[in-house]
Write a protein that holds these residues in place. Structure first.
Motif, PDB file in Angstrom:
ATOM      1  N   ALA A   1    -140.103 -89.011  60.035  1.00  0.00           N
ATOM      2  CA  ALA A   1    -139.509 -87.785  59.491  1.00  0.00           C
ATOM      3  C   ALA A   1    -138.901 -86.937  60.600  1.00  0.00           C
ATOM      4  CB  ALA A   1    -140.573 -86.983  58.738  1.00  0.00           C
TER       5      ALA A   1
ATOM      6  N   PHE B   1    -137.665 -92.349  50.695  1.00  0.00           N
ATOM      7  CA  PHE B   1    -137.520 -91.932  52.090  1.00  0.00           C
ATOM      8  C   PHE B   1    -136.568 -92.862  52.836  1.00  0.00           C
ATOM      9  CE2 PHE B   1    -138.564 -92.116  56.585  1.00  0.00           C
ATOM     10  CZ  PHE B   1    -138.566 -90.770  56.932  1.00  0.00           C
TER      11      PHE B   1
ATOM     12  N   PHE C   1    -133.506 -90.439  53.001  1.00  0.00           N
ATOM     13  CA  PHE C   1    -133.856 -89.500  54.070  1.00  0.00           C
ATOM     14  C   PHE C   1    -133.771 -90.113  55.461  1.00  0.00           C
ATOM     15  CE2 PHE C   1    -135.718 -87.728  50.277  1.00  0.00           C
ATOM     16  CZ  PHE C   1    -135.514 -86.363  50.421  1.00  0.00           C
TER      17      PHE C   1
ATOM     18  N   ALA D   1    -135.700 -88.465  61.739  1.00  0.00           N
ATOM     19  CA  ALA D   1    -134.631 -88.255  60.751  1.00  0.00           C
ATOM     20  C   ALA D   1    -134.328 -86.773  60.527  1.00  0.00           C
ATOM     21  CB  ALA D   1    -135.015 -88.905  59.431  1.00  0.00           C
ATOM     22  N   LYS D   2    -135.042 -85.888  61.292  1.00  0.00           N
ATOM     23  CA  LYS D   2    -134.876 -84.438  61.152  1.00  0.00           C
ATOM     24  C   LYS D   2    -135.200 -83.973  59.726  1.00  0.00           C
ATOM     25  CE  LYS D   2    -131.472 -83.942  64.873  1.00  0.00           C
ATOM     26  NZ  LYS D   2    -131.650 -85.290  65.418  1.00  0.00           N
ATOM     27  N   ARG D   3    -136.318 -84.505  59.226  1.00  0.00           N
ATOM     28  CA  ARG D   3    -136.799 -84.141  57.885  1.00  0.00           C
ATOM     29  C   ARG D   3    -138.156 -83.469  58.006  1.00  0.00           C
ATOM     30  NH1 ARG D   3    -132.217 -84.682  54.774  1.00  0.00           N
ATOM     31  NH2 ARG D   3    -131.213 -86.673  55.248  1.00  0.00           N
ATOM     32  N   SER D   4    -138.651 -82.956  56.899  1.00  0.00           N
ATOM     33  CA  SER D   4    -139.945 -82.278  56.877  1.00  0.00           C
ATOM     34  C   SER D   4    -141.071 -83.228  57.275  1.00  0.00           C
ATOM     35  CB  SER D   4    -140.222 -81.719  55.481  1.00  0.00           C
ATOM     36  OG  SER D   4    -141.560 -81.276  55.381  1.00  0.00           O
TER      37      SER D   4
ATOM     38  N   TRP E   1    -143.794 -85.461  55.043  1.00  0.00           N
ATOM     39  CA  TRP E   1    -143.767 -86.878  54.684  1.00  0.00           C
ATOM     40  C   TRP E   1    -144.991 -87.618  55.219  1.00  0.00           C
ATOM     41  CZ3 TRP E   1    -141.022 -89.314  51.136  1.00  0.00           C
ATOM     42  CH2 TRP E   1    -139.819 -88.747  50.702  1.00  0.00           C
TER      43      TRP E   1
END
Length: 452
Positions: free
Chosen positions: A83, A404, A408, A86-89, A92
């Motif tokens: 995460a 994901f 994502f 991928a520069k996601r929250s 996850w």
């Protein structure tokens, strides 16, 4: 993403294939698949099941392996690392945590069923199946379930077998065990098939399982096949992901996944042929349901030449399959402890094993002393854990992993791990992004009674 040099890896693609096949090949193939074939019309169910393996199972297994190899960590830390990449929250990470918890919950009752199998190895060796009637067979199984001390003893033995493998690590434990158990499993299956061909009705079994009868393909059978295809490959519980994290970079994920899925499916179908040739030869009902191997097969074994020996071999086969699956159920949690604390693997394995054993003891009691205790919706402890994991946590885990990886994760990172040409990568993305989520959604609707 960096790949830590200190992390254990499989010695070869072959050992990874054996380990992951061992995770997939379990009670679902040898206990559940044959009886599902029986209650869902035989060949119609087989046809749909195989289609679902290729349309949903293989793409989702590729997804889980690529996530694991990309992360090079246990599922919880791995999903967090992916995460961040991928520069996601980082929320996850809870998906990985959910998979780890799911595996432990499944093992708590899986171990109890594995204990039944061990008990039946001894029963077959003692000659208990000789000339047994249907009434006697049912009474024997009911007597086993009614004895908490017997069940607890077999549950304890199965848990000891599982943790003694996991405690020795990836190469000395998981790899070595699967290198022995999986080839042994196929060798025993070939012996059983040869025996079934000589004394059973293989022609009737083949007709029942493989002669197409499209009139028997009903919506319920389709959704059941879809659900079982998903569960039979051990997807959504973090086991395949953590095994993928031990995979070397020069191994093709796509090719290896196809081999594993083929081995898993082939074994289940061959076991079905062996079982149904004996069932038909002894004029027993093919739609006996969950009691097929514990109540119906002993009758067949008891009325054939060398039936006691063959019955013992069969239940050894089932025990090997259950054993290889059980070690994969606990590995994600062990990996997390080892990678985040100073606790040694050996200590972590036995500590986790003790926790699972305690929960499994509650499952044991739910068949006898605590049978009247209901948790939710009138379900006892065993039924609650089974429903929670198989109808909610597993499909939810698989669905979120597909989302994901497809929506994502950086597309180029996924393609780098899969190492596919553009055409094949687009095919994987289409099945992962659209076919798999729709299929899992349909399973959810069916399981919750929204689709009949």
């Amino acid at each position: 993403m960096s790949h830590p040099s200190h992390r254990s890896h499989w010695n070869s693609r072959w050992t990874f294939m054996l380990a992951t096949a061992g995770s997939a090949i379990g009670l679902g193939n040898i206990w559940k698949l044959p009886y599902m074939i029986g209650v869902n019309g035989g060949s119609a169910f087989v046809l749909v099941f195989v289609a679902c393996i290729f349309l949903v199972g293989i793409p989702l297994m590729m997804t889980e392996i690529l996530l694991g190899r990309r992360a090079q960590k246990n599922p919880l830390d791995g999903m967090q690392a992916l995460a961040i990449e991928a520069k996601r929250s980082t929320a996850w990470k809870y998906l990985g945590g959910m998979g780890m918890l799911t595996g432990l919950l499944i093992l708590s009752f899986y171990s109890v069923i594995g204990g039944w199998v061990l008990a039946y190895i001894i029963e077959a060796a003692r000659g208990s199946f000789s000339q047994i009637t249907a009434t006697q067979s049912t009474a024997n199984f009911d007597a086993l379930l009614a004895s908490p001390l017997q069940l607890l003893g077999w549950h304890t033995l199965f848990m000891f077998m599982t943790m003694s493998v996991v405690a020795h690590g990836v190469n000395s434990g998981l790899e070595k065990a699967n290198n022995i158990l999986i080839p042994s499993l196929f060798a025993i299956l070939l012996i059983l098939l040869g025996y079934s061909m000589s004394v059973g009705d293989m022609h009737a079994a083949f007709q029942f399982m493989f002669k197409p009868d499209f009139s028997k393909i009903k919506p319920v059978a389709v959704l059941s096949a879809l659900g079982h295809a998903f569960f039979s490959l051990s997807l959504g519980m973090g086991a395949v992901m953590v095994y993928g994290s031990y995979l070397q970079r020069n191994v093709s994920i796509a090719r290896t996944t196809i081999y594993i899925a083929l081995a898993d499916t082939m074994l289940g179908l061959l076991v079905g042929l062996a079982i149904y040739s004996l069932v038909f030869a002894n004029h027993l009902a093919p739609n006996a349901g969950p009691g097929l191997i514990f109540q119906t097969l002993p009758i067949a074994f008891g009325h054939m030449p060398a039936g006691g020996f063959i019955g013992m071999l069969f239940f050894i086969l089932v025990a090997f399959a259950a054993w290889t699956s059980s070690i994969s159920l606990v590995e994600p949690a062990i990996a997390w402890i080892v990678e985040n604390t100073k606790i040694k693997r050996h200590t972590a394995a036995w500590a986790i094993g003790l926790v699972v054993w305690i929960l499994g003891t509650a499952v044991v009691l739910s068949f006898n002393e605590w049978k009247a205790i209901k948790i939710v919706f009138g379900l006892n402890i065993f039924e609650t854990l089974d429903k929670l994991t198989s109808t909610i946590l597993l499909p939810l885990g698989g669905l979120l992993m597909a989302i994901f990886a497809g929506y994502f994760m950086n597309k180029h990172h996924a393609q780098e791990e899969l190492d596919l040409n553009d055409q094949h990568f687009k095919l994987w993305r289409f099945t992962n992004n659209y076919i798999a989520p729709i299929a899992i959604g349909a399973v959810f609707l069916y399981l919750f009674g929204l689709v009949k």
